[in-house]
Structures are given as structure tokens and as C-alpha cells.
Write a protein that holds these residues in place. Structure first.
Motif, PDB file in Angstrom:
ATOM      1  N   VAL A 111      -9.307  -6.483  -3.904  1.00 33.60           N
ATOM      2  CA  VAL A 111      -9.174  -5.048  -3.688  1.00 33.60           C
ATOM      3  C   VAL A 111      -9.841  -4.273  -4.823  1.00 33.60           C
ATOM      4  CG1 VAL A 111      -7.523  -3.165  -3.302  1.00 33.60           C
ATOM      5  CG2 VAL A 111      -6.916  -5.494  -2.625  1.00 33.60           C
ATOM      6  N   TRP A 130       0.847  -1.211   0.000  1.00 32.52           N
ATOM      7  CA  TRP A 130       0.000   0.000   0.000  1.00 32.52           C
ATOM      8  C   TRP A 130       0.872   1.247   0.000  1.00 32.52           C
ATOM      9  CZ3 TRP A 130      -3.520  -2.194  -2.045  1.00 32.52           C
ATOM     10  CH2 TRP A 130      -4.323  -3.181  -1.512  1.00 32.52           C
ATOM     11  N   VAL A 153      -6.401 -11.387  -0.717  1.00 33.50           N
ATOM     12  CA  VAL A 153      -7.287 -10.218  -0.645  1.00 33.50           C
ATOM     13  C   VAL A 153      -7.818  -9.877  -2.031  1.00 33.50           C
ATOM     14  CG1 VAL A 153      -6.213  -9.202   1.412  1.00 33.50           C
ATOM     15  CG2 VAL A 153      -5.362  -8.574  -0.826  1.00 33.50           C
ATOM     16  N   LYS A 188      -9.555   2.813  -1.326  1.00 33.10           N
ATOM     17  CA  LYS A 188      -9.503   1.389  -1.623  1.00 33.10           C
ATOM     18  C   LYS A 188     -10.484   0.656  -0.719  1.00 33.10           C
ATOM     19  CE  LYS A 188      -5.616   0.247   1.446  1.00 33.10           C
ATOM     20  NZ  LYS A 188      -5.251   1.494   2.029  1.00 33.10           N
ATOM     21  N   TYR A 189     -10.959  -0.474  -1.212  1.00 35.38           N
ATOM     22  CA  TYR A 189     -11.778  -1.384  -0.407  1.00 35.38           C
ATOM     23  C   TYR A 189     -11.092  -2.736  -0.472  1.00 35.38           C
ATOM     24  CZ  TYR A 189     -15.492  -4.213   1.437  1.00 35.38           C
ATOM     25  OH  TYR A 189     -16.211  -5.088   2.215  1.00 35.38           O
ATOM     26  N   VAL A 190     -10.857  -3.335   0.689  1.00 34.95           N
ATOM     27  CA  VAL A 190     -10.116  -4.582   0.765  1.00 34.95           C
ATOM     28  C   VAL A 190     -10.964  -5.640   1.471  1.00 34.95           C
ATOM     29  CG1 VAL A 190      -8.013  -5.694   1.625  1.00 34.95           C
ATOM     30  CG2 VAL A 190      -7.948  -3.298   0.935  1.00 34.95           C
TER      31      VAL A 190
END
Length: 181
Positions: A146, A112, A144, A130-132
Motif C-alpha cells: 500500500v 481502512w 497487500v 491510497k494505492y493498493v
């Protein structure tokens, strides 16, 4: 709870299971997460990129060194870790999944930082959000999924033929950057 109409109302409205929202294995938890993603899409628009990142524990020599020290109380060199048999690496990984998950999280945190850096692979496209979603594979290894939103990223299907060309150029640029890194 003795009033059948009251209980049926809770079930019908979805309120009967709200206490499970903190349990990652419950439908109520994932319903909440789905709402979070949908809210992000309403606010930020379509995500620019979707990534799936998996752990490659047997290829991470630094992790093998750590696992050998933790499990066997033995210090090995990077070369010894790299030349270790696949079966031995798998055995170390299988015997300490907690350390493996922590190491994966550490590598993800470093990633990241790289992706967010102004001189990183998204140079010219600031990482906005972001969405994880973290999941575990059958073997227990984390991976993951993402969604990434980039500032000024191309939008596919804007009813503009140039948007398709812009998307192709963007993808080609990212693929060539990641392939050479």
C-alpha cells in the motif's frame, strides 16, 4: 496479420498485447497499473507511507471458528479456536482458501475505516488517497502493498534540515501509536 510490417509495428508500439490488460498475470496489466501509480505520484507527490500487510490466518480465532463451521459443520467457542493446534488450524486454512481471502478482505476493509477515521492513528493527517496492490504468497495467502498519501504529511529531503526532524517525529509518533494499540 499477414503484413509483417503491420505486426512488427504493433509489437514495437506495445499495442499487440493491449487485449491482455484485464489479465492480472500479464505484463500489459502491470504496465497499466504502473502508469496508474506514476500518475498518482505526479498528481499527489511522493507517498507519505508504504505498508505491507500480510494475513495471519492462524492467529485469527474468529476465522478459525468460521472455517470449523463451514468445513466440519461444527460450532466451537473462541477458547477452543485459540487452543486448537497449529497443524489443525493450518489444515482448515489450506482446505478453504476462498473463505480465508474473503476474511482477509473484510479485515482490510475494517482497517481502512480505522485509518480514515478522524480520530484514527493518522489524527491530524487526513488520508488523501491510497494505492493498493494485492498479491498471493506461495502458500496462497494474500498480502497487500500500500502507498498512502496523507494531507500535511512531512516530506523528506526538502533541502531543509527541519524536514528530517519532522519526518523522525512523525515516524516516532506513528510507531508509538501502533505499538500501544
Amino acid at each position: 496479420m499477414l503484413n509483417r510490417d503491420y505486426v512488427n509495428g504493433l509489437i514495437h508500439n506495445g499495442d499487440a498485447f493491449t487485449f491482455l490488460r484485464c489479465d492480472r498475470s500479464s505484463p500489459a496489466f502491470w504496465e497499466l497499473k504502473k502508469k496508474e501509480v506514476m500518475a498518482m505520484i505526479r498528481q499527489l507527490g511522493c507517498p507519505t507511507l508504504f505498508l505491507t500487510l500480510s494475513a495471519a490466518e492462524t492467529q485469527w480465532s474468529e476465522l478459525i471458528i468460521i472455517l470449523t463451521q463451514v468445513l466440519e459443520n461444527k460450532v466451537i467457542t473462541l477458547e477452543e479456536a485459540e487452543s486448537m493446534s497449529y497443524e489443525k488450524k493450518c489444515n482448515l486454512i489450506r482446505n478453504d482458501p476462498v473463505t480465508c481471502v474473503h476474511y482477509f478482505e473484510h479485515r482490510l476493509k475494517c482497517l481502512w475505516e480505522i485509518l480514515s477515521a478522524p480520530c484514527g492513528p493518522f489524527q491530524g493527517y487526513e488520508l488523501v488517497d491510497k494505492y493498493v496492490r494485492t498479491e498471493s504468497q506461495v502458500r496462497g495467502s494474500p498480502h497487500v502493498h500500500v502507498l498512502l498519501w496523507l494531507k500535511n504529511g512531512p516530506k523528506y529531503g526538502e533541502n531543509n534540515p527541519e524536514s528530517i526532524e519532522r519526518c523522525i517525529e512523525f515516524i516516532d509518533k506513528l510507531i508509538s501509536q501502533f505499538a500501544t494499540s
